[in-house]
Every structure is written in structure tokens, then in C-alpha cells.
Design an enzyme around this catalytic site. Structure first.
Site, mmCIF file in Angstrom:
data_model
loop_
_atom_site.group_PDB
_atom_site.id
_atom_site.type_symbol
_atom_site.label_atom_id
_atom_site.label_comp_id
_atom_site.label_asym_id
_atom_site.label_seq_id
_atom_site.Cartn_x
_atom_site.Cartn_y
_atom_site.Cartn_z
ATOM 1 N N ASN A 169 5.953 0.111 -10.446
ATOM 2 C CA ASN A 169 5.423 1.351 -10.648
ATOM 3 C C ASN A 169 3.959 1.331 -10.609
ATOM 4 O O ASN A 169 3.300 0.744 -11.115
ATOM 5 C CB ASN A 169 5.803 2.210 -11.541
ATOM 6 C CG ASN A 169 5.200 3.481 -11.789
ATOM 7 O OD1 ASN A 169 4.042 3.779 -11.428
ATOM 8 N ND2 ASN A 169 6.153 4.586 -11.753
ATOM 9 N N ALA A 170 3.403 1.932 -9.204
ATOM 10 C CA ALA A 170 1.964 1.773 -9.064
ATOM 11 C C ALA A 170 1.020 2.285 -10.016
ATOM 12 O O ALA A 170 0.158 1.618 -10.550
ATOM 13 C CB ALA A 170 1.479 2.625 -7.774
ATOM 14 N N ASP A 202 -2.306 4.280 -0.570
ATOM 15 C CA ASP A 202 -1.623 4.878 0.228
ATOM 16 C C ASP A 202 -0.380 5.661 -0.287
ATOM 17 O O ASP A 202 1.113 5.486 0.047
ATOM 18 C CB ASP A 202 -1.261 4.419 1.490
ATOM 19 C CG ASP A 202 -0.525 5.279 2.704
ATOM 20 O OD1 ASP A 202 -0.820 6.554 2.686
ATOM 21 O OD2 ASP A 202 -0.027 4.744 3.645
ATOM 22 N N CYS A 247 -1.643 12.190 2.294
ATOM 23 C CA CYS A 247 -0.732 12.702 3.212
ATOM 24 C C CYS A 247 -0.487 14.040 2.927
ATOM 25 O O CYS A 247 0.520 14.659 3.706
ATOM 26 C CB CYS A 247 0.198 11.730 3.931
ATOM 27 S SG CYS A 247 1.376 11.161 2.562
ATOM 28 N N PHE A 300 1.184 0.959 -2.988
ATOM 29 C CA PHE A 300 2.178 1.659 -1.815
ATOM 30 C C PHE A 300 2.324 1.194 -0.470
ATOM 31 O O PHE A 300 2.056 1.670 0.419
ATOM 32 C CB PHE A 300 1.888 3.340 -2.011
ATOM 33 C CG PHE A 300 1.279 3.843 -3.276
ATOM 34 C CD1 PHE A 300 2.371 4.286 -4.115
ATOM 35 C CD2 PHE A 300 0.132 4.122 -3.657
ATOM 36 C CE1 PHE A 300 2.222 5.059 -5.220
ATOM 37 C CE2 PHE A 300 0.068 4.590 -4.909
ATOM 38 C CZ PHE A 300 1.000 5.022 -5.530
HETATM 39 N N1 SAH Z 1 1.168 2.280 3.355
HETATM 40 C C1 SAH Z 1 2.557 2.504 3.750
HETATM 41 C C2 SAH Z 1 3.205 3.849 3.569
HETATM 42 C C3 SAH Z 1 3.333 4.209 2.160
HETATM 43 S S1 SAH Z 1 4.561 5.376 1.978
HETATM 44 C C4 SAH Z 1 2.632 2.045 5.469
HETATM 45 O O1 SAH Z 1 1.477 2.175 5.806
HETATM 46 O O2 SAH Z 1 3.354 1.890 5.894
HETATM 47 C C5 SAH Z 1 4.455 5.602 0.169
HETATM 48 C C6 SAH Z 1 5.451 4.295 -0.430
HETATM 49 O O3 SAH Z 1 4.879 4.427 -1.778
HETATM 50 C C7 SAH Z 1 6.767 4.285 -0.291
HETATM 51 O O4 SAH Z 1 7.040 3.072 0.480
HETATM 52 C C8 SAH Z 1 7.379 4.421 -1.765
HETATM 53 O O5 SAH Z 1 8.370 3.477 -1.719
HETATM 54 C C9 SAH Z 1 6.365 4.137 -2.605
HETATM 55 N N2 SAH Z 1 6.085 4.627 -3.643
HETATM 56 C C10 SAH Z 1 6.239 5.971 -4.095
HETATM 57 N N3 SAH Z 1 6.340 6.117 -5.352
HETATM 58 C C11 SAH Z 1 5.777 4.897 -5.853
HETATM 59 C C12 SAH Z 1 5.434 4.326 -7.469
HETATM 60 N N4 SAH Z 1 5.179 5.175 -8.403
HETATM 61 N N5 SAH Z 1 4.944 3.246 -7.525
HETATM 62 C C13 SAH Z 1 5.081 2.190 -6.291
HETATM 63 N N6 SAH Z 1 5.462 2.633 -5.108
HETATM 64 C C14 SAH Z 1 5.902 4.266 -5.002
#
Ligand code: SAH
Length: 417
Positions: free
Chosen positions: A300-301, A321, A361, A248
């Protein structure tokens, strides 16, 4: 005669704008929490829209002044423990902005970064106002009727221009909350100056060159950049080693800090435009990083972590995150299952001596619940973990004792045996 009639007028207006609240609400206010729910108002009064009212306990004792909302379930939000009236709100807001700046200056926040939260709503005694500074561009958001008043907005903008001379001031509109607050729908965007995009600089250590990140108010997600993680980036950088995975990663806030220490960094996000910004950020900092490149993976994470942990891939540093999984208290069990799934996979993939940086968060997930989830994940993967740091949000997002809602970010750094 003149003085008697003015006393009368004053008393009349005070009666009109005084509201009695339940015993339960009075206890909450005395303990430092600034909210009064509509159900705690005595005698179901009709509250003025965007007003300033005197809040009294059942017996008539004065508790403070609050801004009122005609629609929100949070009917009153305390702005001062002193008496004040409608006409003072612009001046009071300006004074509050100046003290919010003093607090950040006292903590030397601007010396570490030229991007930080300048005003954080209730935590800075300005309920419903959020102001972020991104170098010479300021972004603000208004979420309550009283702060949206024309005279208050003018005072806020004027204070910002006088104190900071920004090249641009941008308004962000959260349409859902504006609708709940019965605020007119607005487009948002540039409202002062001519600049919406800039480059911010942030420094993990005083003796290090700053890292640079682009900021574009026209393009970013809701918040533009995750300023609340700034101090956690620096903390993660202190422990990061070996091969690093930033899950993320958005525009690379953690990834670039990891790349200061680690030769190999992979950033994962499902948003292609965020990853593209991450690559531009990497290019801007290439000269000061240990990693010759960062691999940005659009995926997708959950799927990726499952595949990679099943395939036995290993890392020395992993950052998790995710976005807020629990948007309400009801969603808590599902959210905790989501966090656990991610943390289980990450623990499986960490080498002995590895570092896990794991965040949440969601303000509905307490620190205790989050640590409980982490302990369960460790037990289920037969790993022993030591908690090196249990952290929260950066100091420019103050946590106020007595207002639990001001604490929402959890960031745990763990050593995995
Ligand atoms: N770590 C980052 C903030 C993360 S915010 C920083 O410090 O700047 C959350 C992120 O998760 C977003 O960019 C969003 O696009 C991503 N996201 C949400 N669901 C996701 C998923 N299932 N797989 C991959 N990324 C995802």
C-alpha cells in the site's frame, strides 16, 4: 406534386426533431461546449432514444445538430454545427474517425508510438466513442445511445478495418455508464479478428530504440495501458537520475523509462498482477536499460511512504501517479488531503537536487488546486521547489478550448532544492 409533398415531409420531420434550449445552454454551445443538460431543454420535450436532433435557441436560430439520449442528464451532445439527419450519422462518424487519424498523423504520433488514443470522444467530435490503438489490436468503448446504434457501430468498425487492418478489435464495456445510458449490458471482448494480446512499442526520443510493453485486452485494468502518460514518461526520463522510486507503478510505464537513466529503480503497486506484467516488460527491454533490474514491491503506497519517510530513506527521483482520488466534486477536499499526504512524504524523501514527478488524473481537481496543494506540501516540509514542467495528457488525448472536461491529467515535474 411530388416535390411539394417531399418538402412537407421534410419540414414535418424537422419540426419533430427540433429542440429549443435555454438561453444559458445557447451561450454554452456558442462558446464551444457541446453539452445540453436536460434541465436546459425548453418545454420538457421527450427526446428520441439515440436520435439526431436540430438544436435551436429560444428565438428559433439554429445552433447545431446533436445526438440525443433518452436517459442521461446530458440530454444532447452536439456533433455538428451543420444541419444533418438520422441517416447521416454512420457516414459522419466514419468521417470523424478519419479526421481524428489525420490529426494524430499530422502530429507524428504513430512515429513515436504504435499505441495511442485514436478517438477521444467529445475532443474528436464523436461524443461517447473512445478508440485506442495498441499496435495491431484496437480497443473501443461506446458510452452514448446514438453511437451504440447498429448502423453507427457497423460504420465505425468498417472504417477501422479499412484504414488500419487490425488483427483484432476488442470492445470494452463500462457497465455502470451503459446502465446510466440505458444501453443493453454486453460482455465485451473480441468482436472482430482473432487477436487480443500484442506488444506495443513507444519511443521517448527519435534517436533511441523503442521500449516494448505487453498489452493484453483480456487481462488489463480498465484502460489496459496509460496512453495518456506517454509523453510524460519521456519527460520524466529526461530529468531522472540516481535512485528512483515509482509509486503506483502499475505495469511499469514510468519505471522502465526511469530505468533508462537510473541504475536503481523501485516500482510500488498494490496489484500483484500489474507488478508481474511490469517484470515481464522489464525482461523484454533488459538490453536497452541502465538498471540491471527493477525491484517490484507489492505494498500500500500510503503505508510504505509513511514507513520509509519516517525511517529516513532517500531518493533522487520519485514519481507519484495515483488513481483518481476525486470521482466527484464532493470528494475534492478528501482527494486533496490524499495528494498532499503523498507529496509531503515524497518531498521528505528527496535529496537536494532531486526530481519529483507528481500526477493527478482527477478531472475534478483543477491544475490550480493541484499546484496549490504542491506549494503547501513544499512549505510544510520546508523545501523550496522549482516547477520545471507543468504538463497535461499526451496530444492524442486532445484538450479542446471551451471544453474543460477534455483536460483531466496533471503532471508536474519539480526540482527540489
Ligand atoms: N503509473 C502507471 C499508472 C498508475 S494507475 C502507468 O503509468 O502505467 C494507478 C495504480 O495505482 C494502479 O496500478 C493501482 O493498482 C495502484 N494503486 C491504487 N491504490 C493503491 C495503493 N493504495 N497503494 C499502491 N498502489 C495502489
Amino acid at each position: 406534386m411530388a416535390s411539394r409533398s417531399s418538402t412537407l415531409t421534410k419540414r414535418e420531420s424537422q419540426t419533430a426533431h427540433s429542440v429549443r434550449v435555454s438561453w444559458r445552454a445557447a451561450v454554452r454551445l456558442r462558446n464551444g461546449h457541446p453539452w445540453v443538460y436536460r434541465s436546459d431543454l425548453e418545454g420538457s420535450p421527450t427526446l428520441p432514444r439515440a436520435g439526431v436532433v436540430r438544436v435551436l435557441e429560444e428565438g428559433g436560430r439554429f445552433l447545431g445538430c446533436a445526438i440525443s439520449s433518452s436517459s442521461s442528464q446530458i440530454a444532447l451532445r452536439i456533433i455538428s454545427d451543420r444541419d444533418c439527419d438520422e441517416s447521416e450519422l454512420p457516414r459522419l462518424s466514419a468521417a470523424r474517425i478519419r479526421s481524428a487519424m489525420e490529426y494524430r498523423n499530422a502530429l507524428q504520433v504513430p512515429e513515436h508510438s504504435n499505441a495511442y488514443r485514436l478517438v477521444f470522444s467529445e475532443a474528436d467530435q464523436l461524443p461517447g466513442l473512445i478508440i485506442d490503438r495498441y499496435n495491431d489490436v484496437l480497443a473501443f468503448q461506446v458510452l452514448t445511445q446514438a453511437i451504440d446504434r447498429k448502423d453507427v457501430r457497423e460504420a465505425i468498425l468498417e472504417t477501422l478495418e479499412t484504414e488500419l487492418h487490425p488483427a483484432g478489435i476488442v470492445e470494452r464495456a463500462d457497465e455502470r455508464i451503459r446502465e446510466l445510458e440505458e444501453l443493453p449490458s454486453i460482455g465485451g471482448g473480441l468482436i472482430r479478428g482473432d487477436k487480443m494480446a500484442t506488444v506495443i512499442e513507444t519511443r521517448a526520443n527519435p534517436d533511441e530504440s523503442p521500449l516494448r510493453f505487453e498489452y493484453d485486452a483480456a487481462a488489463g485494468q480498465k484502460t489496459g495501458a496509460f496512453l495518456d502518460q506517454r509523453e510524460n514518461y519521456a519527460a520524466a526520463q529526461r530529468y531522472a537520475h540516481g535512485n528512483a522510486l515509482d509509486v503506483f507503478c502499475y505495469q511499469g510505464g514510468f519505471s522502465l523509462h526511469l530505468a533508462r537513466r537510473c541504475k536503481q529503480v523501485i516500482g510500488v503497486d498494490e496489484s500483484r498482477s500489474a507488478l508481474e506484467a511490469g517484470e515481464r516488460n522489464f525482461e523484454m527491454n533488459r538490453g536497452s536499460l541502465a538498471a540491471p533490474e527493477i525491484e517490484w514491491l507489492e505494498a500500500n503506497a500510503f503505508d510504505l511512504l509513511r514507513d520509509w519517510s519516517d525511517a529516513g530513506r532517500k531518493f533522487q527521483t520519485i514519481v507519484l501517479d495515483p488513481p483518481a482520488f476525486a470521482k466527484s466534486k464532493k470528494a475534492l477536499p478528501t482527494a486533496l488531503r490524499g495528494y498532499k499526504e503523498l507529496n509531503l512524504r515524497a518531498l521528505k524523501m528527496l535529496e537536494p537536487g532531486g526530481i519529483l514527478v507528481t500526477c493527478s488524473c482527477s478531472h475534478h481537481v483543477s491544475q490550480e488546486e493541484f499546484l496549490g496543494m504542491l506549494a503547501e506540501s513544499a512549505r510544510d516540509t520546508h523545501r523550496r521547489i522549482r516547477l520545471l514542467e507543468v504538463r497535461g495528457q499526451s496530444q492524442d488525448h486532445p484538450v479542446v478550448a471551451g471544453i474543460p472536461e477534455t483536460a483531466y491529467l496533471k503532471c508536474v515535474i519539480a526540482f527540489v532544492e
